[in-house]
Design an enzyme around this catalytic site. Structure first.
Site, PDB file in Angstrom:
ATOM      1  N   LYS A   1     -15.334   6.580  -1.030  1.00 14.33           N
ATOM      2  CA  LYS A   1     -15.157   5.938   0.285  1.00 14.33           C
ATOM      3  C   LYS A   1     -13.700   6.101   0.689  1.00 14.33           C
ATOM      4  CE  LYS A   1     -13.815   1.998   2.007  1.00 14.33           C
ATOM      5  NZ  LYS A   1     -13.191   2.351   3.298  1.00 14.33           N
TER       6      LYS A   1
ATOM      7  N   GLY B   1      -5.813  -0.507  -4.537  1.00 15.18           N
ATOM      8  CA  GLY B   1      -5.589  -1.305  -3.335  1.00 15.18           C
ATOM      9  C   GLY B   1      -4.976  -2.639  -3.707  1.00 15.18           C
ATOM     10  N   SER B   2      -5.230  -3.645  -2.883  1.00 15.40           N
ATOM     11  CA  SER B   2      -4.564  -4.929  -3.099  1.00 15.40           C
ATOM     12  C   SER B   2      -5.216  -5.717  -4.244  1.00 15.40           C
ATOM     13  CB  SER B   2      -4.615  -5.765  -1.823  1.00 15.40           C
ATOM     14  OG  SER B   2      -5.925  -6.229  -1.608  1.00 15.40           O
TER      15      SER B   2
ATOM     16  N   VAL C   1      -8.330  -7.733  -2.981  1.00 14.43           N
ATOM     17  CA  VAL C   1      -9.576  -6.967  -2.884  1.00 14.43           C
ATOM     18  C   VAL C   1     -10.063  -6.570  -4.279  1.00 14.43           C
ATOM     19  CG1 VAL C   1     -10.635  -4.861  -1.961  1.00 14.43           C
ATOM     20  CG2 VAL C   1      -9.052  -6.163  -0.540  1.00 14.43           C
ATOM     21  N   GLY C   2      -9.132  -6.254  -5.156  1.00 16.25           N
ATOM     22  CA  GLY C   2      -9.501  -5.888  -6.526  1.00 16.25           C
ATOM     23  C   GLY C   2     -10.289  -6.994  -7.219  1.00 16.25           C
TER      24      GLY C   2
ATOM     25  N   GLU D   1      -6.360  -0.453  -9.897  1.00 16.77           N
ATOM     26  CA  GLU D   1      -4.913  -0.208  -9.776  1.00 16.77           C
ATOM     27  C   GLU D   1      -4.456  -1.002  -8.565  1.00 16.77           C
ATOM     28  OE1 GLU D   1      -3.184   1.221 -11.909  1.00 16.77           O
ATOM     29  OE2 GLU D   1      -4.659   2.357 -13.033  1.00 16.77           O
TER      30      GLU D   1
ATOM     31  N   CYS E   1       2.512   1.296  -3.880  1.00 17.77           N
ATOM     32  CA  CYS E   1       2.347   0.216  -4.847  1.00 17.77           C
ATOM     33  C   CYS E   1       3.502   0.230  -5.832  1.00 17.77           C
ATOM     34  CB  CYS E   1       0.997   0.272  -5.536  1.00 17.77           C
ATOM     35  SG  CYS E   1       0.643   1.824  -6.287  1.00 17.77           S
TER      36      CYS E   1
ATOM     37  N   GLU F   1       3.763  -9.048  -2.482  1.00 14.58           N
ATOM     38  CA  GLU F   1       3.860  -7.646  -2.081  1.00 14.58           C
ATOM     39  C   GLU F   1       3.881  -7.562  -0.553  1.00 14.58           C
ATOM     40  OE1 GLU F   1       0.479  -4.997  -2.990  1.00 14.58           O
ATOM     41  OE2 GLU F   1       1.974  -3.548  -3.657  1.00 14.58           O
TER      42      GLU F   1
HETATM   43  C1  UN1 Z   1       1.030   4.457  -5.146  1.00 15.05           C
HETATM   44  O1  UN1 Z   1       2.057   3.906  -4.776  1.00 15.05           O
HETATM   45  O2  UN1 Z   1      -0.085   4.075  -4.729  1.00 15.05           O
HETATM   46  O3  UN1 Z   1       5.067   7.237  -8.569  1.00 15.05           O
HETATM   47  C2  UN1 Z   1       1.043   5.626  -6.054  1.00 15.05           C
HETATM   48  C3  UN1 Z   1       4.806   7.294  -7.376  1.00 15.05           C
HETATM   49  C4  UN1 Z   1       3.730   8.237  -6.889  1.00 15.05           C
HETATM   50  C5  UN1 Z   1       2.409   7.555  -6.882  1.00 15.05           C
HETATM   51  C6  UN1 Z   1       2.395   6.234  -6.194  1.00 15.05           C
HETATM   52  N1  UN1 Z   1       3.705   9.415  -7.709  1.00 15.05           N
HETATM   53  O4  UN1 Z   1       5.369   6.581  -6.571  1.00 15.05           O
END
Ligand code: UN1
Length: 498
Positions: free
Chosen positions: A176, A229-230, A233-234, A251, A285, A386
């Protein structure tokens, strides 16, 4: 880049949704630029995609892994050939500058070649039997149909971390796409089709989280959900998936910090924090959203940082001069503005930025100025939550121990960094920092495709994507006992007698 790549992909055919409704995908740098209308898929579309993936699974799992790897390698070649075109499509739909979107495509290419090479390893483990004339083996087998749900900030890199290892291991996938970046994932899928991926092995559905993503998570024909995602939601995904006992790999968010010690190479640290905090407009993230600076260098370092951050060139990511692109949409712009107000109300000092950029050149997009808060206390919301935008919270520390304590004091634990020239301090930081990734003399972003990626605490649920550890997510272990003694041998019982 025709209209075909604005539909769902089921059984290698680009098809419309049964819902008959669509959503628009717009350019965050120029909101009047509409990329196209994408299907708002519903539960029927999800079911069709899952059925296609289920059917394809029965044959895909039997194709020798190195043969599957050849398809992935060819997909890597096609992504390499189309790197610039895909990067442009990606910048147009989600805003980050071209040099960054080229990096995003490159991360998918690296992952394709890495996963392809793993198809000649996928090592199992054998151990001696406790009984004579008996052999004990264990090896990895695929799980089945994998549901993949990812965020818009890495439209290719992050799905590729999930999809390539999943396919290499013999699973099939329903992906998705994120509603803010559904186009470039279609160009990615097209490379896999042209590389020879059989129908149904990778299916793509576009749509909204609750209706489309929710149906995928709840579907009894899906064996695994891999989500980026957040944290909020996770948790909802985890609760829903538990009803069918799916495997779930999460993640989630981060509140990543960089420590700058008094003995650091300050120029290096300065470049690091600019890239970590304002790269991808802070929408990673792994973004550096907290800067913990040793008290003795604090004022001088922050003065230099503000001076440099003030000169960062904001703009449309298509322009070669742009260093910081727009934020993804209006809602996100408002959310960032809200956090800036919260920071001010909490008593932190906004020493740079703190407002959207609305001058003539920017008025058609969602731009927010790089923003720095000083005088931030570890308990403040801008030091805990965040923000997912170009907002950096600076916290003062008086020792390494205190800096690490502050760094560890959030519910997240994805990525962390320390700048120091003291080898003992670096070693203590490696040992004591609570995060999945630690950088010494580098910013909190920059993970490489062949190394484990993921976080501790509420950043995830213990899985690691990237590298060999991705195969722990996308495979089950099968244990096989082969008895060639010709006798009934009883483990635990007969073992006593020898
Ligand atoms: C993300 O922020 O969702 O190390 C992944 C990093 C990238 C991947 C980030 N190679 O910032």
């Amino acid at each position: 880049m025709g209209a075909a790549y604005m539909k769902n992909l089921i059984d290698n055919a680009w098809v419309d949704s049964h819902s008959g409704t669509t959503f628009e995908n717009r350019n965050p740098a120029r909101w009047n630029d509409c990329i196209g209308a994408f299907p708002a898929s519903n539960v029927i579309d999800v079911d069709n995609a899952v059925r296609a993936a289920r059917t394809a699974y029965s044959t895909w799992r039997l194709i020798p892994a190195p043969k599957r790897g050849e398809i992935l390698r060819r997909a890597g070649d096609l992504l390499t050939q189309r790197k610039d075109d895909i990067a442009r499509a990606m910048t147009r739909e989600m805003g980050k500058p071209l040099f960054e979107t080229r990096g995003d495509v490159q991360e998918a290419i690296d992952t394709a070649y890495y996963a392809a090479s793993e198809t000649r390893r996928l090592f199992g483990l054998n151990a001696p039997s406790e009984l004579p004339d008996k052999m004990n083996l264990s090896f990895r087998v695929p799980i089945g149909v994998c549901g993949v749900i990812t965020a818009w900030n890495f439209p290719l890199a992050v799905p590729s971390w999930k999809i390539f290892p999943a396919l290499a291991a013999g699973n099939t996938v329903v992906f998705k796409t994120p509603t803010d970046a559904p186009h470039s994932p279609c160009l990615f899928a097209q490379c896999l089709i042209e590389a020879g991926l059989p129908p149904g092995v990778l299916n793509i559905i576009h749509g909204f989280g609750e209706e489309c993503g929710g149906a995928l998570v709840a579907h009894p024909g899906v064996d695994l959900i891999a989500f980026t995602g957040s944290t909020e939601v996770g948790k909802a995904i985890s609760a829903s998936a538990s009803k069918t006992l799916k495997r779930v790999s999460l993640e989630l968010g981060g509140k990543n910090a960089m420590i700058v010690m008094d003995d650091a190479d300050q120029d290096l640290a300065l470049e690091g924090v600019l890239w970590g905090a304002f790269g991808t407009t802070g929408q990673r993230c792994t973004a550096t959203s907290r800067l913990i600076v040793h008290g003795t260098i604090h004022d001088a370092f922050i003065a230099k940082l503000c001076e440099r951050a003030r000169t960062l060139r904001l703009g449309d990511g298509m322009s070669p001069n742009t260093e910081v692109g727009p934020v993804i949409n209006e809602k996100q712009l408002h959310s960032i503005a809200r956090y800036v107000q919260i920071g001010k109300d909490e008593g932190a000092q906004c020493v740079l930025g703190g407002t959207p950029e609305t001058s003539e050149e920017y008025k058609n997009g969602w731009f927010y100025k790089p923003t720095i808060f000083t005088g931030v206390l570890p308990v403040m919301r801008i030091a805990q939550e965040e923000i997912f935008g170009p907002v950096l919270s600076v916290i003062r520390a008086s020792s390494l121990t205190q800096a690490i304590e502050i760094l560890n004091g959030t519910m997240y634990g994805l990525s962390a960094a320390i700048y120091t020239r003291n080898v003992n301090a670096a070693m203590r930081a490696i040992r004591d920092i609570e995060s999945g990734i630690v950088y010494i003399n580098g910013p909190t972003i920059g993970a490489e495709a062949h190394m484990p990626f993921g976080g501790v605490k509420q950043t995830g649920n213990g899985h690691r994507e990237g590298g060999w550890t991705a195969f722990d997510i996308f495979t089950e272990w099968k244990t096989v006992y082969i008895d060639y003694s010709g006798n009934l041998q009883k483990a635990q019982i007969d073992a006593d007698r020898h």
